[in-house]
Design an enzyme around this catalytic site. Structure first.
Site, PDB file in Angstrom:
ATOM      1  N   TYR A 138       0.807  -0.783   0.153  1.00 41.02           N
ATOM      2  CA  TYR A 138       0.026  -0.287   0.141  1.00 41.02           C
ATOM      3  C   TYR A 138       0.838   1.228  -0.341  1.00 41.02           C
ATOM      4  O   TYR A 138       0.124   2.323  -0.166  1.00 41.02           O
ATOM      5  CB  TYR A 138      -1.228   0.339   1.356  1.00 41.02           C
ATOM      6  CG  TYR A 138      -1.680  -1.294   1.204  1.00 41.02           C
ATOM      7  CD1 TYR A 138      -3.220  -0.919   0.147  1.00 41.02           C
ATOM      8  CD2 TYR A 138      -2.105  -2.112   2.279  1.00 41.02           C
ATOM      9  CE1 TYR A 138      -3.875  -2.386  -0.170  1.00 41.02           C
ATOM     10  CE2 TYR A 138      -2.564  -2.973   2.475  1.00 41.02           C
ATOM     11  CZ  TYR A 138      -3.651  -3.540   1.121  1.00 41.02           C
ATOM     12  OH  TYR A 138      -4.302  -4.343   0.826  1.00 41.02           O
ATOM     13  N   HIS A 167      -9.570   0.639  -5.232  1.00 40.67           N
ATOM     14  CA  HIS A 167      -8.670   0.260  -4.316  1.00 40.67           C
ATOM     15  C   HIS A 167      -7.276   1.080  -4.805  1.00 40.67           C
ATOM     16  O   HIS A 167      -7.372   0.856  -6.453  1.00 40.67           O
ATOM     17  CB  HIS A 167      -8.562  -1.261  -4.944  1.00 40.67           C
ATOM     18  CG  HIS A 167     -10.038  -2.558  -4.302  1.00 40.67           C
ATOM     19  ND1 HIS A 167     -10.612  -2.047  -3.318  1.00 40.67           N
ATOM     20  CD2 HIS A 167     -11.040  -2.639  -4.767  1.00 40.67           C
ATOM     21  CE1 HIS A 167     -11.778  -3.038  -3.086  1.00 40.67           C
ATOM     22  NE2 HIS A 167     -12.089  -2.597  -4.448  1.00 40.67           N
TER      23      HIS A 167
HETATM   24  C1  DQA Z   1      -7.986  -2.300  -0.417  1.00 45.14           C
HETATM   25  C2  DQA Z   1      -7.993  -4.588  -0.994  1.00 45.14           C
HETATM   26  C3  DQA Z   1      -8.440  -4.769  -0.120  1.00 45.14           C
HETATM   27  O1  DQA Z   1      -8.980  -6.308  -0.301  1.00 45.14           O
HETATM   28  C4  DQA Z   1      -7.603  -4.774   1.285  1.00 45.14           C
HETATM   29  O2  DQA Z   1      -8.548  -5.938   1.919  1.00 45.14           O
HETATM   30  C5  DQA Z   1      -7.797  -3.133   2.021  1.00 45.14           C
HETATM   31  C6  DQA Z   1      -7.280  -1.940   0.443  1.00 45.14           C
HETATM   32  C7  DQA Z   1      -7.102  -1.724  -1.649  1.00 45.14           C
HETATM   33  O3  DQA Z   1      -7.286  -1.074  -1.844  1.00 45.14           O
HETATM   34  O4  DQA Z   1      -6.048  -2.583  -1.905  1.00 45.14           O
HETATM   35  O5  DQA Z   1      -8.012  -3.176   2.934  1.00 45.14           O
HETATM   36  O6  DQA Z   1      -9.120  -2.483  -0.329  1.00 45.14           O
END
Ligand code: DQA
Length: 142
Positions: free
Chosen positions: A22, A101
């Site tokens: 992330y 996401h």
């Molecule tokens: C997310 C992807 C999801 O699978 C994960 O549970 C997250 C972050 C993303 O921003 O890539 O918490 O939403």
């Protein structure tokens, strides 16, 4: 346009958790970047984050009932994969919602390929890090 950017469960730890997935920008820094982008384009934006499913449902209801925004940019985090309550809330409102996401959920664990939200969202953006939020905003304006 008026945008509401919503983040769900665990997104408050962005920049601190799983940095290889992330990135290192905090949610506050990402929100500042989104704010600056919206300001440059003459748009308004507000932000909401909660780790609690029902609070996210309430926020969607509130946006709908108060007509406080034109579109919602929503990263529901892991709720994406199983929350029928959020799905029904999105289906209940006539404000368009973009599912967002930061990571490419299709290139990760199999459970992340399932979204119970996509069907009731206007569109989906994933894999562009913090720019996924910006891309969704741009798509609404185009
Ligand atoms: C997310 C992807 C999801 O699978 C994960 O549970 C997250 C972050 C993303 O921003 O890539 O918490 O939403």
């Amino acid at each position: 346009m008026k945008f509401l950017v919503m983040n769900g469960v665990n997104l408050n730890l962005t920049g601190k958790r799983e940095q290889s997935v992330y990135g290192t920008q905090t949610l506050e820094q990402i929100n500042e970047k989104i704010s600056a982008f919206c300001e440059r384009n003459g748009d308004e934006v507000s932000f909401y984050q909660s780790n609690i499913e029902g609070e996210l449902v309430n926020k969607l209801h509130e946006a709908f009932l108060s007509r406080s925004c034109d579109a919602v940019i929503f990263n529901a985090g892991a709720f994406t994969h199983y929350s029928y309550a959020l799905r029904d809330a999105i289906a209940s409102i006539d404000i368009p919602v973009a599912e967002v996401h930061m990571s490419n959920v299709h290139a990760r664990e199999p459970f992340r390929k399932t979204s119970v939200l996509s069907e009731v969202c206007k569109g989906v953006v994933c894999g562009f890090g913090a720019n996924s939020y910006i891309a969704a905003i741009v798509a609404f304006k185009a």
